[in-house]
Write a protein that holds these residues in place. Sequence first.
Motif, PDB file in Angstrom:
ATOM      1  N   GLU A 259       0.817  -1.222   0.000  1.00  0.00           N
ATOM      2  CA  GLU A 259       0.000   0.000   0.000  1.00  0.00           C
ATOM      3  C   GLU A 259       0.849   1.270   0.000  1.00  0.00           C
ATOM      4  OE1 GLU A 259      -2.603  -0.390   3.321  1.00  0.00           O
ATOM      5  OE2 GLU A 259      -3.714  -2.055   2.419  1.00  0.00           O
ATOM      6  N   THR A 260       2.001   1.222   0.641  1.00  0.00           N
ATOM      7  CA  THR A 260       2.864   2.410   0.684  1.00  0.00           C
ATOM      8  C   THR A 260       3.440   2.703  -0.696  1.00  0.00           C
ATOM      9  OG1 THR A 260       3.460   1.680   2.911  1.00  0.00           O
ATOM     10  CG2 THR A 260       4.689   3.520   2.023  1.00  0.00           C
ATOM     11  N   GLU A 261       3.841   1.665  -1.408  1.00  0.00           N
ATOM     12  CA  GLU A 261       4.318   1.850  -2.787  1.00  0.00           C
ATOM     13  C   GLU A 261       3.199   2.390  -3.672  1.00  0.00           C
ATOM     14  OE1 GLU A 261       7.806  -1.591  -3.053  1.00  0.00           O
ATOM     15  OE2 GLU A 261       5.920  -1.872  -4.131  1.00  0.00           O
ATOM     16  N   TRP A 262       2.009   1.896  -3.438  1.00  0.00           N
ATOM     17  CA  TRP A 262       0.842   2.351  -4.202  1.00  0.00           C
ATOM     18  C   TRP A 262       0.580   3.839  -3.948  1.00  0.00           C
ATOM     19  CZ3 TRP A 262      -1.817   1.960  -8.243  1.00  0.00           C
ATOM     20  CH2 TRP A 262      -3.181   2.259  -8.340  1.00  0.00           C
ATOM     21  N   GLU A 263       0.745   4.252  -2.704  1.00  0.00           N
ATOM     22  CA  GLU A 263       0.548   5.658  -2.355  1.00  0.00           C
ATOM     23  C   GLU A 263       1.590   6.540  -3.050  1.00  0.00           C
ATOM     24  OE1 GLU A 263       0.189   8.504   1.635  1.00  0.00           O
ATOM     25  OE2 GLU A 263       0.800   6.402   1.836  1.00  0.00           O
ATOM     26  N   ARG A 264       2.856   6.125  -2.970  1.00  0.00           N
ATOM     27  CA  ARG A 264       3.920   6.904  -3.625  1.00  0.00           C
ATOM     28  C   ARG A 264       3.719   6.947  -5.139  1.00  0.00           C
ATOM     29  NH1 ARG A 264       8.769   9.390  -3.618  1.00  0.00           N
ATOM     30  NH2 ARG A 264      10.474   8.634  -4.927  1.00  0.00           N
ATOM     31  N   TYR A 265       3.336   5.829  -5.699  1.00  0.00           N
ATOM     32  CA  TYR A 265       3.089   5.754  -7.139  1.00  0.00           C
ATOM     33  C   TYR A 265       2.046   6.787  -7.570  1.00  0.00           C
ATOM     34  CZ  TYR A 265       0.929   3.985 -11.435  1.00  0.00           C
ATOM     35  OH  TYR A 265       0.385   3.886 -12.694  1.00  0.00           O
ATOM     36  N   ARG A 266       0.958   6.894  -6.821  1.00  0.00           N
ATOM     37  CA  ARG A 266      -0.116   7.826  -7.184  1.00  0.00           C
ATOM     38  C   ARG A 266       0.342   9.279  -7.074  1.00  0.00           C
ATOM     39  NH1 ARG A 266      -4.715   6.220  -3.443  1.00  0.00           N
ATOM     40  NH2 ARG A 266      -2.982   5.387  -2.250  1.00  0.00           N
ATOM     41  N   TYR A 267       1.120   9.588  -6.035  1.00  0.00           N
ATOM     42  CA  TYR A 267       1.650  10.953  -5.908  1.00  0.00           C
ATOM     43  C   TYR A 267       2.566  11.282  -7.089  1.00  0.00           C
ATOM     44  CZ  TYR A 267       0.120  10.870  -0.986  1.00  0.00           C
ATOM     45  OH  TYR A 267      -0.609  10.791   0.171  1.00  0.00           O
ATOM     46  N   LEU A 268       3.449  10.342  -7.404  1.00  0.00           N
ATOM     47  CA  LEU A 268       4.392  10.575  -8.502  1.00  0.00           C
ATOM     48  C   LEU A 268       3.673  10.676  -9.846  1.00  0.00           C
ATOM     49  CD1 LEU A 268       7.327   8.193  -7.491  1.00  0.00           C
ATOM     50  CD2 LEU A 268       7.387  10.692  -7.545  1.00  0.00           C
ATOM     51  N   PHE A 269       2.667   9.848 -10.029  1.00  0.00           N
ATOM     52  CA  PHE A 269       1.903   9.889 -11.284  1.00  0.00           C
ATOM     53  C   PHE A 269       1.268  11.262 -11.474  1.00  0.00           C
ATOM     54  CE2 PHE A 269      -1.939   9.513 -13.791  1.00  0.00           C
ATOM     55  CZ  PHE A 269      -1.571   8.705 -14.848  1.00  0.00           C
ATOM     56  N   ARG A 270       0.569  11.727 -10.444  1.00  0.00           N
ATOM     57  CA  ARG A 270      -0.106  13.027 -10.561  1.00  0.00           C
ATOM     58  C   ARG A 270       0.901  14.164 -10.717  1.00  0.00           C
ATOM     59  NH1 ARG A 270      -4.191  10.631  -6.911  1.00  0.00           N
ATOM     60  NH2 ARG A 270      -2.912  11.259  -5.142  1.00  0.00           N
ATOM     61  N   MET A 271       2.026  14.058 -10.017  1.00  0.00           N
ATOM     62  CA  MET A 271       3.075  15.072 -10.160  1.00  0.00           C
ATOM     63  C   MET A 271       3.587  15.112 -11.598  1.00  0.00           C
ATOM     64  SD  MET A 271       6.959  14.927  -8.800  1.00  0.00           S
ATOM     65  CE  MET A 271       7.258  13.820 -10.185  1.00  0.00           C
ATOM     66  N   HIS A 272       3.877  13.937 -12.143  1.00  0.00           N
ATOM     67  CA  HIS A 272       4.425  13.846 -13.500  1.00  0.00           C
ATOM     68  C   HIS A 272       3.430  14.360 -14.542  1.00  0.00           C
ATOM     69  CE1 HIS A 272       6.833  12.362 -16.801  1.00  0.00           C
ATOM     70  NE2 HIS A 272       5.799  11.687 -17.263  1.00  0.00           N
ATOM     71  N   VAL A 273       2.177  13.988 -14.393  1.00  0.00           N
ATOM     72  CA  VAL A 273       1.154  14.446 -15.350  1.00  0.00           C
ATOM     73  C   VAL A 273       1.010  15.962 -15.282  1.00  0.00           C
ATOM     74  CG1 VAL A 273      -1.307  14.362 -15.925  1.00  0.00           C
ATOM     75  CG2 VAL A 273      -0.073  12.247 -15.434  1.00  0.00           C
ATOM     76  N   ASN A 274       1.032  16.513 -14.084  1.00  0.00           N
ATOM     77  CA  ASN A 274       0.960  17.972 -13.951  1.00  0.00           C
ATOM     78  C   ASN A 274       2.168  18.651 -14.584  1.00  0.00           C
ATOM     79  OD1 ASN A 274      -1.452  19.061 -12.454  1.00  0.00           O
ATOM     80  ND2 ASN A 274      -0.882  17.416 -11.068  1.00  0.00           N
ATOM     81  N   LEU A 275       3.337  18.052 -14.442  1.00  0.00           N
ATOM     82  CA  LEU A 275       4.536  18.608 -15.086  1.00  0.00           C
ATOM     83  C   LEU A 275       4.402  18.575 -16.607  1.00  0.00           C
ATOM     84  CD1 LEU A 275       7.536  17.226 -12.989  1.00  0.00           C
ATOM     85  CD2 LEU A 275       6.752  19.589 -13.155  1.00  0.00           C
ATOM     86  N   LYS A 276       3.882  17.477 -17.121  1.00  0.00           N
ATOM     87  CA  LYS A 276       3.681  17.378 -18.569  1.00  0.00           C
ATOM     88  C   LYS A 276       2.684  18.436 -19.043  1.00  0.00           C
ATOM     89  CE  LYS A 276       6.504  14.325 -19.807  1.00  0.00           C
ATOM     90  NZ  LYS A 276       7.635  14.848 -20.572  1.00  0.00           N
ATOM     91  N   LEU A 277       1.674  18.697 -18.235  1.00  0.00           N
ATOM     92  CA  LEU A 277       0.700  19.729 -18.597  1.00  0.00           C
ATOM     93  C   LEU A 277       1.341  21.118 -18.580  1.00  0.00           C
ATOM     94  CD1 LEU A 277      -2.443  18.286 -16.835  1.00  0.00           C
ATOM     95  CD2 LEU A 277      -2.310  18.929 -19.241  1.00  0.00           C
ATOM     96  N   VAL A 278       2.239  21.350 -17.637  1.00  0.00           N
ATOM     97  CA  VAL A 278       2.974  22.626 -17.624  1.00  0.00           C
ATOM     98  C   VAL A 278       3.745  22.771 -18.933  1.00  0.00           C
ATOM     99  CG1 VAL A 278       4.851  23.924 -16.539  1.00  0.00           C
ATOM    100  CG2 VAL A 278       3.180  22.754 -15.106  1.00  0.00           C
ATOM    101  N   GLU A 279       4.451  21.719 -19.320  1.00  0.00           N
ATOM    102  CA  GLU A 279       5.234  21.755 -20.565  1.00  0.00           C
ATOM    103  C   GLU A 279       4.336  22.001 -21.777  1.00  0.00           C
ATOM    104  OE1 GLU A 279       7.386  18.083 -20.767  1.00  0.00           O
ATOM    105  OE2 GLU A 279       8.427  18.461 -18.871  1.00  0.00           O
TER     106      GLU A 279
END
Length: 202
Positions: free
Chosen positions: A75-95
């Motif tokens: 579950e902890t890996e799953w939590e980190r994965y979701r944070y990183l996913f949303r962070m990465h998608v937001n960065l791509k949207l900035v670009e």
Amino acid sequence: MRVSVKLFLFLNIFFLSSSQVYGYKILYAEQFFKLYHVHFNQYPEDVLENIFYLEKALRSDFCNPLNALARIENETEWERYRYLFRMHVNLKLVELYLRLASKYDKKEAYFFNYPWKYLNLESLDKAEKIYEYALVYWEEAKRESSKAIMLSWIHLEEIQYWEDENHRIETGELDYERIINSHLERLKRVMRKFQNMDQNTY
């Protein structure tokens, strides 16, 4: 012989065209993310297409951890994965928003642009709004990054690049706010030059 070949081809075409073609519904964030792709020519409609996919990814539920883009074992890996996913998608949207803004931005106000003064001002106004919109996604990326860094001892090998982005944001090495603000400052200078143009400056 020739008739039988024609009949065979006709029957094949008939049955192939009449058979049902099955598709699947895109429901999950990862599915929308996989639709994101880089075009050789970055036309505004291509950028908008990718923005659509990534914004849908942010609004969608995550798929089952079995189908995640990284190997998830707890579950902890799953939590980190979701944070990183949303962070990465937001960065791509900035670009993407920066790329879209560049289509409307004017780097300089030349005197010979006076006949199109109002068109240029309109274009700059669009660019300004798009840059400001990019800042919204940057704030979201920072928010998700700050959550992800709290679990930085967890390493997800398949998305190591996202972890690198996380580290760069938290150390200040990656700072889109500074980049966007510099674009906005320059844009305002160019806008003032266009506003001050008249027949005497042409």
